[in-house]
Design a protein around this motif. Structure first.
Motif, short mmCIF file in Angstrom:
data_model
loop_
_atom_site.label_atom_id
_atom_site.label_comp_id
_atom_site.label_asym_id
_atom_site.label_seq_id
_atom_site.Cartn_x
_atom_site.Cartn_y
_atom_site.Cartn_z
N VAL A 1 34.70 61.16 53.46
CA VAL A 1 35.43 60.52 54.57
C VAL A 1 36.73 61.15 54.33
O VAL A 1 37.49 61.72 55.08
CB VAL A 1 35.14 59.02 54.85
CG1 VAL A 1 36.12 58.66 55.93
CG2 VAL A 1 33.92 58.89 55.29
N ALA A 2 37.30 60.71 52.99
CA ALA A 2 38.56 61.04 52.64
C ALA A 2 38.82 62.52 52.71
O ALA A 2 39.92 63.26 53.20
CB ALA A 2 39.04 60.53 51.35
N LEU A 3 38.07 63.33 52.11
CA LEU A 3 38.07 64.89 52.06
C LEU A 3 37.99 65.25 53.48
O LEU A 3 39.14 66.21 53.78
CB LEU A 3 37.05 65.50 51.21
CG LEU A 3 37.32 66.94 51.17
CD1 LEU A 3 38.40 67.17 50.49
CD2 LEU A 3 36.00 67.56 50.47
N TYR A 4 37.29 64.77 54.46
CA TYR A 4 37.30 65.29 55.83
C TYR A 4 38.67 65.09 56.46
O TYR A 4 39.10 65.99 57.34
CB TYR A 4 36.23 64.67 56.78
CG TYR A 4 36.11 64.90 58.19
CD1 TYR A 4 35.55 65.97 58.29
CD2 TYR A 4 36.74 64.21 59.32
CE1 TYR A 4 35.22 66.59 59.61
CE2 TYR A 4 36.51 64.66 60.51
CZ TYR A 4 35.86 66.01 60.74
OH TYR A 4 35.91 66.09 62.02
N TYR A 5 39.28 63.93 56.14
CA TYR A 5 40.51 63.71 56.86
C TYR A 5 41.54 64.62 56.39
O TYR A 5 42.81 65.22 56.95
CB TYR A 5 41.00 62.19 56.72
CG TYR A 5 40.18 60.98 57.29
CD1 TYR A 5 39.61 61.50 58.64
CD2 TYR A 5 39.80 59.79 56.69
CE1 TYR A 5 38.88 60.45 59.11
CE2 TYR A 5 39.04 58.84 57.50
CZ TYR A 5 38.61 59.15 58.61
OH TYR A 5 37.86 58.47 59.27
N ILE A 6 41.57 65.05 55.18
CA ILE A 6 42.43 65.98 54.25
C ILE A 6 42.17 67.50 55.14
O ILE A 6 43.11 68.11 55.22
CB ILE A 6 42.33 66.03 52.83
CG1 ILE A 6 42.86 64.88 52.35
CG2 ILE A 6 43.05 67.31 52.10
CD1 ILE A 6 44.28 64.33 52.49
N VAL A 7 40.93 68.03 55.08
CA VAL A 7 40.92 69.29 55.68
C VAL A 7 40.67 69.54 56.98
O VAL A 7 40.85 70.74 57.39
CB VAL A 7 39.28 69.91 54.85
CG1 VAL A 7 39.50 69.74 53.26
CG2 VAL A 7 38.17 69.27 55.21
N TYR A 8 40.42 68.35 57.63
CA TYR A 8 40.32 68.71 59.34
C TYR A 8 41.51 69.32 59.79
O TYR A 8 41.25 70.28 60.41
CB TYR A 8 40.15 67.07 60.03
CG TYR A 8 40.18 67.32 61.51
CD1 TYR A 8 38.79 67.38 62.20
CD2 TYR A 8 41.50 67.50 62.13
CE1 TYR A 8 38.68 67.31 63.53
CE2 TYR A 8 41.05 67.35 63.53
CZ TYR A 8 39.93 67.58 64.26
OH TYR A 8 39.88 67.62 65.66
N MET B 1 48.38 71.79 55.76
CA MET B 1 47.61 70.78 56.09
C MET B 1 48.72 69.79 56.47
O MET B 1 49.93 69.78 55.97
CB MET B 1 46.81 69.99 55.22
CG MET B 1 45.62 70.95 54.90
SD MET B 1 44.51 70.08 53.53
CE MET B 1 44.67 71.09 52.13
N SER B 2 48.46 68.79 57.62
CA SER B 2 49.42 68.12 57.95
C SER B 2 49.02 66.53 57.69
O SER B 2 49.87 65.55 57.86
CB SER B 2 49.57 68.03 59.46
OG SER B 2 48.42 67.86 60.18
N THR B 3 47.84 66.25 56.83
CA THR B 3 47.50 64.92 56.67
C THR B 3 48.08 64.76 54.93
O THR B 3 47.55 65.43 54.32
CB THR B 3 46.10 64.67 56.99
OG1 THR B 3 45.82 65.05 58.24
CG2 THR B 3 45.62 63.23 56.55
N ASN B 4 48.76 63.53 55.00
CA ASN B 4 48.81 63.34 53.33
C ASN B 4 48.32 62.18 53.17
O ASN B 4 47.35 61.48 53.91
CB ASN B 4 50.47 63.05 53.28
CG ASN B 4 50.99 61.77 54.01
OD1 ASN B 4 50.51 60.89 54.17
ND2 ASN B 4 52.22 61.95 54.69
N ASN B 5 48.20 61.76 51.69
CA ASN B 5 47.48 60.80 51.17
C ASN B 5 47.80 59.44 51.76
O ASN B 5 46.68 58.58 51.94
CB ASN B 5 47.73 60.57 49.64
CG ASN B 5 47.04 61.85 48.94
OD1 ASN B 5 46.32 62.61 49.37
ND2 ASN B 5 47.43 61.99 47.49
#
Length: 176
Positions: A117-124, A4-8
């Motif tokens: 919403v937060a999870l979507y941004y992580i798993v997208y 994954m390329s999105t961090n917190n």
């Protein structure tokens, strides 16, 4: 499986945009804890920052939904960075979420929350790099993703993920 390329920190910024809340500077402090400036105050911690932003929006929810949202945000905070670093862990992370969504439309039940919403941004990013066949292993997660990406504010200028609509309607119909 790609990482994954999105961090917190990225997720916090995207949620600020989603909620239309100014987040100020967001970074990791020396203890590697996300830190943001909200209304000229330093706020530390992934969950604390997100819940502070949500409170500014005055979103109404039940006590149970607030607690479940908190729980899911903690889960995301704890395990998403590990999933970024380890593809085997990422697969298990997605399996657990897929299992949790088997009986729910959204993470906390039947209503979209900031945890979704937060999870979507992580798993997208992870789902984006998977083939349709690989995504079929996570049919409930894909059904959930389809619901989430139907919300225009959530997509954040990202194209919707191509999902196998036939598999989703047969194997993971909407839960209500």
């Amino acid at each position: 499986m790609p990482k994954m390329s999105t961090n917190n920190v990225d997720v916090i910024k995207m949620i600020g945009k989603y909620l239309d809340v100014s987040v100020g500077a967001v970074c990791y402090n020396t203890d590697k804890v996300p830190t943001a400036v909200l209304e000229n105050k330093n706020v530390e911690g992934f969950v604390t920052i997100i819940l502070s932003m949500v409170s500014k929006c005055g979103t109404a929810s039940s006590e149970e939904q607030r607690l479940l949202t908190y729980q899911w945000l903690e889960y995301i905070s704890m395990f998403s960075n590990q999933a970024v670093a380890n593809s085997t862990f990422a697969f298990k992370f997605l399996q657990e979420i897929n299992r949790a969504l088997q009986c729910n439309t959204y993470l906390t039940g039947q209503f979209l929350t900031i945890a979704d919403v937060a999870l979507y941004y992580i798993v997208y990013p992870l789902l984006e790099h998977m083939s349709v066949a690989e995504r079929d292993a996570f049919v409930h997660l894909c059904r959930w993703s389809k619901h989430i990406q139907a919300q225009p504010r959530v997509c954040n200028n990202r194209p919707p993920l191509p999902l196998n609509a036939v598999s989703l309607s047969v194997l993971a119909p909407a839960v209500h």
